[in-house]
Scaffold this motif. Structure first.
Motif, PDB file in Angstrom:
ATOM      1  N   ALA A 178      -5.130  -3.500  -1.139  1.00 22.59           N
ATOM      2  CA  ALA A 178      -5.874  -2.715  -2.128  1.00 22.59           C
ATOM      3  C   ALA A 178      -6.649  -1.580  -1.462  1.00 22.59           C
ATOM      4  CB  ALA A 178      -6.831  -3.629  -2.898  1.00 22.59           C
ATOM      5  N   SER A 206       0.823  -1.212   0.000  1.00 19.39           N
ATOM      6  CA  SER A 206       0.000   0.000   0.000  1.00 19.39           C
ATOM      7  C   SER A 206       0.855   1.259   0.000  1.00 19.39           C
ATOM      8  CB  SER A 206      -0.931  -0.005   1.212  1.00 19.39           C
ATOM      9  OG  SER A 206      -0.199  -0.008   2.424  1.00 19.39           O
ATOM     10  N   THR A 214      -4.165   1.072  -0.198  1.00 16.59           N
ATOM     11  CA  THR A 214      -3.564   1.829  -1.295  1.00 16.59           C
ATOM     12  C   THR A 214      -4.406   3.038  -1.635  1.00 16.59           C
ATOM     13  OG1 THR A 214      -2.482  -0.131  -2.227  1.00 16.59           O
ATOM     14  CG2 THR A 214      -2.869   1.716  -3.718  1.00 16.59           C
ATOM     15  N   SER A 271      -6.192  -1.730  -7.737  1.00 19.11           N
ATOM     16  CA  SER A 271      -6.653  -1.661  -6.349  1.00 19.11           C
ATOM     17  C   SER A 271      -8.151  -1.907  -6.242  1.00 19.11           C
ATOM     18  CB  SER A 271      -6.290  -0.304  -5.742  1.00 19.11           C
ATOM     19  OG  SER A 271      -6.930   0.745  -6.443  1.00 19.11           O
TER      20      SER A 271
END
Length: 319
Positions: free
Chosen positions: A198, A117, A201, A140
């Motif tokens: 994801a 991330s 991020t 993501s």
């Protein structure tokens, strides 16, 4: 430093009623469920009603709920989680045997999620609205939508069975073989961490973008400081406060997701212990696993609170 110690002592004091509330909730859920500790203890033995009654009297199962709760808390304080109806072993021994593997999987997955991330979130923020940002956004969003068990099955199909790079399951103790441990833990850790990575991020990207738009960043870069230094020394420290909060909540997902991932990869951790206990009707083990997981989640969030205090001086002043 004195302020941090004072705040930490206050947070730890607040944990006492929180822990008692968790224990009460688990106690009530298990007592009002359909599982009967006496029947579970004698499962397969066709006990007589007299034997069941004698067992309940010996273990205080016929006492009023307040009395049973006080006795339950007292047993927990002495490290007694009961006896497994299936193995006749103390539950605390089974939990302490399975817990290290779950902690290894959880924190390995947490480390992977944090690294991924940070790398992709900062990259997307620096190249916002350009090709790298667009690609990272698509990846993501796909990761957020993909459940961990589905990723685990795909990894087994293509990386373990198809390519033979990793084993399909099992566990190797790191004391026996570090390379074997890495091979057995890599796929489960990635399957567990990718959805969390994801989500983080996107949060890291948003936080860094907001920080890059502030005046002090433009002033620092305009005065001749390299952008790498500005981002690494100032932007990241200020931008990671919100992701830290989300990270504490995501640890609960990692602990819960480990139940499914351990079952898929045949890892002898808390998840497998929980599934087997539910399948075999072993309420004492289910209760022990749930309590241990809940306490672990609370402790991790306490650590996240301490990190907040270290990262954010304004939070210390306000507290």
């Amino acid at each position: 430093m004195v302020a941090i110690v004072r705040i930490l002592a206050r947070r730890i004091a607040l944990l006492v009623p929180l822990m008692l509330g968790i224990v009460l909730f688990v106690f009530l859920v298990m007592r009002f469920s359909d599982s009967d500790p006496a029947s579970a203890f004698f499962q397969g033995a066709n006990p007589t009603p007299e034997q069941l009654h004698e067992f309940r009297e010996q273990h205080g199962l016929n006492d009023p709920l307040p009395v049973r709760y006080i006795g339950f808390v007292g047993d927990l304080l002495h490290g007694d989680m009961g006896i497994s109806a299936l193995t006749r072993q103390p539950v605390v021994e089974q939990v302490t045997t399975a817990l290290p593997l779950t902690l290894q999987l959880t924190f390995l997955g947490l480390g992977i999620a944090v690294v991924l991330s940070l790398v992709f979130g900062v990259t997307a923020a620096i190249y916002r609205d350009r090709l790298p940002d667009q690609l990272i956004r698509v990846v993501s969003l796909t990761g957020v939508a993909a459940p961990g068990f589905w990723l685990a099955l795909l990894m087994i199909q293509y990386l373990a069975v198809g390519q033979g790079w990793f084993p399909t399951g099992g566990y190797v103790n790191p004391g026996d073989s570090l390379s074997g441990w890495l091979k057995t833990m890599t796929l489960p850790a990635f399957a567990l961490s990718l959805p969390v990575a994801a989500q983080l991020t996107r949060i890291v990207r948003t936080a860094v973008v907001e920080e890059l738009d502030k005046d002090y960043v433009r002033t620092a870069i305009g005065s001749g400081l390299p952008p790498v230094v500005v981002v690494g020394r100032n932007v990241l420290r200020n931008a990671l406060i919100n992701p830290l909060t989300v990270l504490g909540l995501r640890v609960g997902y990692l602990l819960g997701g480990a139940v499914v991932i351990e079952t898929i990869f045949a890892l002898p951790g808390m998840g497998k212990l929980m599934i087997e206990a539910v399948r075999n009707g072993d309420p004492a083990v289910v209760q022990g696993v749930v309590l241990t997981t809940a306490v672990g989640f609370v402790v991790v969030n306490l650590v996240i609170d301490v990190l907040h205090l270290l990262v954010n001086p304004r939070l210390r002043s306000a507290a």
